[in-house]
Design a protein around this motif. Structure first.
Motif, PDB file in Angstrom:
ATOM      1  N   VAL A   6      79.368  -9.132  41.835  1.00 14.16           N
ATOM      2  CA  VAL A   6      80.295 -10.218  42.138  1.00 14.16           C
ATOM      3  C   VAL A   6      81.714  -9.655  42.188  1.00 14.16           C
ATOM      4  O   VAL A   6      82.215  -9.135  41.186  1.00 14.16           O
ATOM      5  CB  VAL A   6      80.232 -11.321  41.051  1.00 14.16           C
ATOM      6  N   ARG A   7      82.326  -9.755  43.352  1.00 17.56           N
ATOM      7  CA  ARG A   7      83.733  -9.359  43.426  1.00 17.56           C
ATOM      8  C   ARG A   7      84.580 -10.540  42.968  1.00 17.56           C
ATOM      9  O   ARG A   7      84.307 -11.693  43.311  1.00 17.56           O
ATOM     10  CB  ARG A   7      84.131  -8.972  44.846  1.00 17.56           C
ATOM     11  N   HIS A   8      85.600 -10.244  42.179  1.00 21.21           N
ATOM     12  CA  HIS A   8      86.477 -11.303  41.688  1.00 21.21           C
ATOM     13  C   HIS A   8      87.009 -12.140  42.844  1.00 21.21           C
ATOM     14  O   HIS A   8      87.144 -11.666  43.980  1.00 21.21           O
ATOM     15  CB  HIS A   8      87.630 -10.720  40.864  1.00 21.21           C
ATOM     16  N   LEU A 105      79.188   1.131  44.098  1.00 23.29           N
ATOM     17  CA  LEU A 105      78.023   0.891  43.242  1.00 23.29           C
ATOM     18  C   LEU A 105      76.843   0.398  44.076  1.00 23.29           C
ATOM     19  O   LEU A 105      75.715   0.875  43.918  1.00 23.29           O
ATOM     20  CB  LEU A 105      78.373  -0.124  42.151  1.00 23.29           C
ATOM     21  N   LEU A 106      77.098  -0.527  44.979  1.00 21.31           N
ATOM     22  CA  LEU A 106      76.039  -1.046  45.841  1.00 21.31           C
ATOM     23  C   LEU A 106      75.420   0.089  46.659  1.00 21.31           C
ATOM     24  O   LEU A 106      74.194   0.226  46.716  1.00 21.31           O
ATOM     25  CB  LEU A 106      76.597  -2.139  46.755  1.00 21.31           C
ATOM     26  N   ALA A 107      76.247   0.908  47.263  1.00 19.50           N
ATOM     27  CA  ALA A 107      75.740   2.034  48.066  1.00 19.50           C
ATOM     28  C   ALA A 107      74.947   3.000  47.201  1.00 19.50           C
ATOM     29  O   ALA A 107      73.881   3.493  47.605  1.00 19.50           O
ATOM     30  CB  ALA A 107      76.900   2.763  48.747  1.00 19.50           C
ATOM     31  N   TRP A 108      75.416   3.278  46.002  1.00 18.93           N
ATOM     32  CA  TRP A 108      74.745   4.200  45.091  1.00 18.93           C
ATOM     33  C   TRP A 108      73.372   3.672  44.688  1.00 18.93           C
ATOM     34  O   TRP A 108      72.383   4.400  44.691  1.00 18.93           O
ATOM     35  CB  TRP A 108      75.636   4.406  43.872  1.00 18.93           C
ATOM     36  N   LEU A 109      73.302   2.379  44.386  1.00 18.41           N
ATOM     37  CA  LEU A 109      72.038   1.797  43.949  1.00 18.41           C
ATOM     38  C   LEU A 109      71.024   1.653  45.086  1.00 18.41           C
ATOM     39  O   LEU A 109      69.826   1.802  44.876  1.00 18.41           O
ATOM     40  CB  LEU A 109      72.277   0.435  43.291  1.00 18.41           C
ATOM     41  N   VAL A 110      71.512   1.369  46.280  1.00 16.73           N
ATOM     42  CA  VAL A 110      70.606   1.145  47.422  1.00 16.73           C
ATOM     43  C   VAL A 110      70.321   2.430  48.194  1.00 16.73           C
ATOM     44  O   VAL A 110      69.179   2.713  48.550  1.00 16.73           O
ATOM     45  CB  VAL A 110      71.189   0.060  48.361  1.00 16.73           C
ATOM     46  N   HIS A 128      73.076  -9.644  45.975  1.00 14.25           N
ATOM     47  CA  HIS A 128      71.880  -9.689  45.119  1.00 14.25           C
ATOM     48  C   HIS A 128      71.029  -8.457  45.404  1.00 14.25           C
ATOM     49  O   HIS A 128      70.578  -8.247  46.522  1.00 14.25           O
ATOM     50  CB  HIS A 128      71.087 -10.957  45.419  1.00 14.25           C
ATOM     51  N   LEU A 129      70.814  -7.656  44.365  1.00  8.00           N
ATOM     52  CA  LEU A 129      69.965  -6.472  44.457  1.00  8.00           C
ATOM     53  C   LEU A 129      68.760  -6.665  43.553  1.00  8.00           C
ATOM     54  O   LEU A 129      68.837  -7.368  42.544  1.00  8.00           O
ATOM     55  CB  LEU A 129      70.724  -5.213  44.014  1.00  8.00           C
ATOM     56  N   GLU A 130      67.672  -6.014  43.930  1.00 17.53           N
ATOM     57  CA  GLU A 130      66.431  -6.137  43.158  1.00 17.53           C
ATOM     58  C   GLU A 130      65.827  -4.755  42.981  1.00 17.53           C
ATOM     59  O   GLU A 130      65.861  -3.932  43.900  1.00 17.53           O
ATOM     60  CB  GLU A 130      65.467  -7.041  43.919  1.00 17.53           C
ATOM     61  N   ARG A 139      67.048  -2.550  46.107  1.00 14.10           N
ATOM     62  CA  ARG A 139      67.153  -2.975  47.506  1.00 14.10           C
ATOM     63  C   ARG A 139      68.025  -4.216  47.579  1.00 14.10           C
ATOM     64  O   ARG A 139      68.005  -5.065  46.681  1.00 14.10           O
ATOM     65  CB  ARG A 139      65.786  -3.157  48.103  1.00 14.10           C
ATOM     66  N   LEU A 140      68.809  -4.274  48.620  1.00 17.26           N
ATOM     67  CA  LEU A 140      69.706  -5.401  48.846  1.00 17.26           C
ATOM     68  C   LEU A 140      68.878  -6.574  49.363  1.00 17.26           C
ATOM     69  O   LEU A 140      68.256  -6.481  50.419  1.00 17.26           O
ATOM     70  CB  LEU A 140      70.794  -5.022  49.853  1.00 17.26           C
ATOM     71  N   ARG A 141      68.856  -7.652  48.608  1.00  8.21           N
ATOM     72  CA  ARG A 141      68.125  -8.860  49.018  1.00  8.21           C
ATOM     73  C   ARG A 141      68.989  -9.743  49.908  1.00  8.21           C
ATOM     74  O   ARG A 141      68.524 -10.257  50.897  1.00  8.21           O
ATOM     75  CB  ARG A 141      67.665  -9.649  47.785  1.00  8.21           C
ATOM     76  N   TRP A 142      70.250  -9.942  49.501  1.00  9.20           N
ATOM     77  CA  TRP A 142      71.187 -10.706  50.323  1.00  9.20           C
ATOM     78  C   TRP A 142      72.614 -10.447  49.895  1.00  9.20           C
ATOM     79  O   TRP A 142      72.870  -9.988  48.792  1.00  9.20           O
ATOM     80  CB  TRP A 142      70.898 -12.197  50.350  1.00  9.20           C
ATOM     81  N   LEU A 143      73.524 -10.752  50.806  1.00  9.62           N
ATOM     82  CA  LEU A 143      74.959 -10.642  50.566  1.00  9.62           C
ATOM     83  C   LEU A 143      75.571 -11.971  50.984  1.00  9.62           C
ATOM     84  O   LEU A 143      75.395 -12.413  52.119  1.00  9.62           O
ATOM     85  CB  LEU A 143      75.556  -9.493  51.381  1.00  9.62           C
TER      86      LEU A 143
END
Length: 155
Positions: A6-8, A105-110, A128-130, A139-143
């Motif tokens: 969540v970005r502020h 972080l998103l790129a690193w995790l996915v 949302h990542l799962e 994996r990115l579920r949705w943005l």
């Protein structure tokens, strides 16, 4: 696990970056985002957030979706690191932070690499990542950009 980045929401301008609160408009916009998340059935076991005031304020708006604890961590005010991944234990966790760190972080995790700029999280956006919170294992579920909540509210 379910991890929500969540970005502020939009904040006031000010000389002390750490102390900038959400603007009234930013708080109102993110409240619509929270209402949409509730409609989607999103809930959190824990919310971790940056110590910067705008992230604290954004996290507070998530209270109605959280069944557990809120925790401040300076790890969300810096570039992603292994210690942050270790702190993500739980079934459904929200991380409230800042750019460019959240997109890295998103790129690193996915994708397995810390590549800020590959994905842009606008203010108030939720990703949302799962999966397992390890590099390349989620994996990115949705943005969900904040503007979607505004459009849904108008519909």
């Amino acid at each position: 696990m379910n991890l929500y980045l969540v970005r502020h929401a939009p904040a006031e301008d000010g000389p002390d970056d750490d102390a900038r609160p959400l603007s009234k408009k930013g708080a109102a916009r993110f409240s619509r985002q929270v209402a949409l998340l509730a409609r989607l059935g999103v809930s959190f076991d824990r919310v971790l957030h940056s110590p910067k005031k705008r992230a604290v304020d954004t996290a507070a708006l998530l209270e109605r979706l959280c069944e557990g604890d809120f925790e401040v961590t300076p790890l969300l005010a810096t570039a992603p690191q292994e210690a942050l991944l270790d702190a993500c234990a739980g079934g459904s966790v929200a991380l409230v932070g800042h750019e460019p760190h959240l997109s890295a972080l998103l790129a690193w995790l996915v994708m397995g690499e810390k590549a800020a700029g590959r994905v842009e999280l606008k203010k108030g956006a939720v990703a949302h990542l799962e999966g397992r919170p390890r590099p390349g294992e989620m994996r990115l579920r949705w943005l969900l950009p904040a503007r979607v909540a505004r459009r849904v509210e108008r519909a």
